[in-house]
Design a protein around this motif. Structure first.
Motif, PDB file in Angstrom:
ATOM      1  N   SER A  20       0.870  -1.186   0.000  1.00  0.00           N
ATOM      2  CA  SER A  20       0.000   0.000   0.000  1.00  0.00           C
ATOM      3  C   SER A  20       0.903   1.230   0.000  1.00  0.00           C
ATOM      4  O   SER A  20       1.837   1.316   0.815  1.00  0.00           O
ATOM      5  N   THR A  21       0.638   2.167  -0.879  1.00  0.00           N
ATOM      6  CA  THR A  21       1.466   3.383  -0.899  1.00  0.00           C
ATOM      7  C   THR A  21       1.339   4.134   0.434  1.00  0.00           C
ATOM      8  O   THR A  21       2.271   4.820   0.842  1.00  0.00           O
TER       9      THR A  21
ATOM     10  N   GLY B 188      -3.818  -2.714  -1.367  1.00  0.00           N
ATOM     11  CA  GLY B 188      -4.382  -1.365  -1.332  1.00  0.00           C
ATOM     12  C   GLY B 188      -5.627  -1.394  -0.453  1.00  0.00           C
ATOM     13  O   GLY B 188      -6.404  -2.344  -0.494  1.00  0.00           O
ATOM     14  N   ARG B 189      -5.797  -0.367   0.359  1.00  0.00           N
ATOM     15  CA  ARG B 189      -6.963  -0.386   1.259  1.00  0.00           C
ATOM     16  C   ARG B 189      -7.742   0.914   1.186  1.00  0.00           C
ATOM     17  O   ARG B 189      -7.187   1.972   0.861  1.00  0.00           O
ATOM     18  N   GLY B 190      -9.025   0.761   1.507  1.00  0.00           N
ATOM     19  CA  GLY B 190      -9.907   1.918   1.552  1.00  0.00           C
ATOM     20  C   GLY B 190     -10.325   2.183   2.975  1.00  0.00           C
ATOM     21  O   GLY B 190      -9.731   1.645   3.917  1.00  0.00           O
ATOM     22  N   ARG B 191     -11.339   2.993   3.137  1.00  0.00           N
ATOM     23  CA  ARG B 191     -11.812   3.298   4.488  1.00  0.00           C
ATOM     24  C   ARG B 191     -12.479   2.069   5.079  1.00  0.00           C
ATOM     25  O   ARG B 191     -12.946   1.192   4.380  1.00  0.00           O
TER      26      ARG B 191
ATOM     27  N   VAL C 166      -1.597   6.779  -5.103  1.00  0.00           N
ATOM     28  CA  VAL C 166      -0.658   7.829  -4.710  1.00  0.00           C
ATOM     29  C   VAL C 166      -0.878   8.203  -3.242  1.00  0.00           C
ATOM     30  O   VAL C 166      -2.024   8.323  -2.799  1.00  0.00           O
TER      31      VAL C 166
ATOM     32  N   LYS D  58     -18.459   4.751  -8.507  1.00  0.00           N
ATOM     33  CA  LYS D  58     -17.342   5.383  -7.794  1.00  0.00           C
ATOM     34  C   LYS D  58     -16.123   5.524  -8.700  1.00  0.00           C
ATOM     35  O   LYS D  58     -15.685   4.559  -9.326  1.00  0.00           O
TER      36      LYS D  58
HETATM   37  C1  BTN Z   1     -11.886   4.686  -0.063  1.00  0.00           C
HETATM   38  O1  BTN Z   1     -12.621   5.107  -0.945  1.00  0.00           O
HETATM   39  O2  BTN Z   1     -12.309   3.909   0.812  1.00  0.00           O
HETATM   40  C2  BTN Z   1     -10.463   5.171  -0.010  1.00  0.00           C
HETATM   41  C3  BTN Z   1      -9.594   4.543  -1.074  1.00  0.00           C
HETATM   42  C4  BTN Z   1      -8.156   5.005  -1.030  1.00  0.00           C
HETATM   43  C5  BTN Z   1      -7.254   4.245  -1.975  1.00  0.00           C
HETATM   44  C6  BTN Z   1      -5.869   4.823  -2.031  1.00  0.00           C
HETATM   45  S1  BTN Z   1      -4.893   4.134  -3.331  1.00  0.00           S
HETATM   46  C7  BTN Z   1      -3.474   4.909  -2.705  1.00  0.00           C
HETATM   47  C8  BTN Z   1      -3.537   4.781  -1.199  1.00  0.00           C
HETATM   48  N1  BTN Z   1      -2.990   3.504  -0.768  1.00  0.00           N
HETATM   49  C9  BTN Z   1      -3.923   2.722  -0.203  1.00  0.00           C
HETATM   50  O3  BTN Z   1      -3.720   1.582   0.245  1.00  0.00           O
HETATM   51  N2  BTN Z   1      -5.098   3.356  -0.203  1.00  0.00           N
HETATM   52  C10 BTN Z   1      -5.010   4.676  -0.786  1.00  0.00           C
END
Ligand code: BTN
Length: 260
Positions: free
Chosen positions: A39-40, A66-69, A84, A132
């Motif tokens: 994950s960045t 990569g993770r979101g909220r 990013v 989205k």
């Molecule tokens: C969301 O909508 O829940 C937030 C998404 C965020 C994704 C970005 S991609 C770059 C950065 N690295 C991650 O692991 N997550 C954020």
């Protein structure tokens, strides 16, 4: 956390950042571009803990985690998106409005670079209609905030849980200059980041102007083991979501919001 050393940003990105140079302030003063990371946000957090300058940027072609909220996965197919993270060191006061400012900035950057207008859904999701387009994950630990931005640039085979995703290229039906998208988003971020300190009301107004589609939509708010239901009524001057219920208006600053 990442495989291999950072590589030079690809030419399309490097050129666009160079052209935007005088509008970026300290943002992208240092850019670390990786072929692949977990994950960045994780890489940027480690850099920040080791004293990285404000504005340092970490980006990757793909993320394996990569993770979101709320711990959700953020699908990061290689070459299809911008993944990013930016190291910021806002004041406590600025931090409150920062997530809204970031959503506004990404919407403005995408519009400037491509002409695609996205709507905002509280606190900082970008939508085109019901699909989205981009999301923002702000993670903070004391002195720094890592602002993670994920933008779907090209159509890709998203996993079922991201079935409602759309992309800039999918919406416009044409090629997208991802370097320009990134450069314009970062330029808009620098502009709005300064306003967060000097004119937070301007950030809130800009956010409201892009969020009209959210008003009146059914909302469910999960917090402390309970769920409250109502309709979105707007945001107040601090950026809190206002939800109208049968018994009054609830001010939401945290917790998970589901949209109907
Ligand atoms: C969301 O909508 O829940 C937030 C998404 C965020 C994704 C970005 S991609 C770059 C950065 N690295 C991650 O692991 N997550 C954020």
């Amino acid at each position: 956390m990442f495989r291999g050393q950072p590589i030079n940003p690809p030419a399309d990105v490097a050129e666009a950042l160079l052209r935007a140079g005088d509008r970026l302030g300290p943002i992208a003063g240092r850019v670390l571009w990786f072929p692949e990371v977990t994950s960045t946000n994780d890489v940027a957090a480690t850099l920040a803990e080791h004293g990285a300058d404000e504005g340092s940027v970490v980006a990757a072609e793909t993320q394996t985690a990569g993770r979101g909220r709320f711990g959700r996965a953020w699908a990061s197919p290689p070459g299809a998106g911008l993944y990013v993270s930016i190291v910021l060191r806002p004041t406590l006061r600025a931090a409150a409005v920062l997530t809204l400012a970031a959503g506004v900035a990404v919407a403005e950057g995408v519009a400037t670079a491509t002409g695609l207008e996205a709507a905002l859904k509280w606190p900082n999701d970008l939508y085109v209609g019901r699909r989205k387009l981009a999301g923002i994950l702000a993670e903070g630990a004391g002195a720094h905030v890592i602002l993670g931005i994920g933008i779907n640039v090209l159509p890709a085979a998203y996993p079922p849980e991201a079935a409602h995703a759309t992309s800039i290229g999918g919406e416009l039906g044409r090629r997208v200059d991802r370097g320009l998208v990134l450069a314009e988003c970062l330029a808009a971020l620098w502009r709005r980041y300064q306003e967060v300190e000097s004119r937070p009301d301007a950030v809130i107004d800009a956010w409201r102007a892009r969020a009209a589609a959210m008003l009146g939509r059914p909302v469910e708010w999960a917090h402390e083991g309970t769920v409250e239901r109502g309709v979105a009524d707007g945001i107040d001057d601090t950026g809190a979501l206002l939800m109208r219920t049968g018994t009054g208006v609830i001010r939401i600053v945290s917790g998970e919001v589901q949209w109907g």
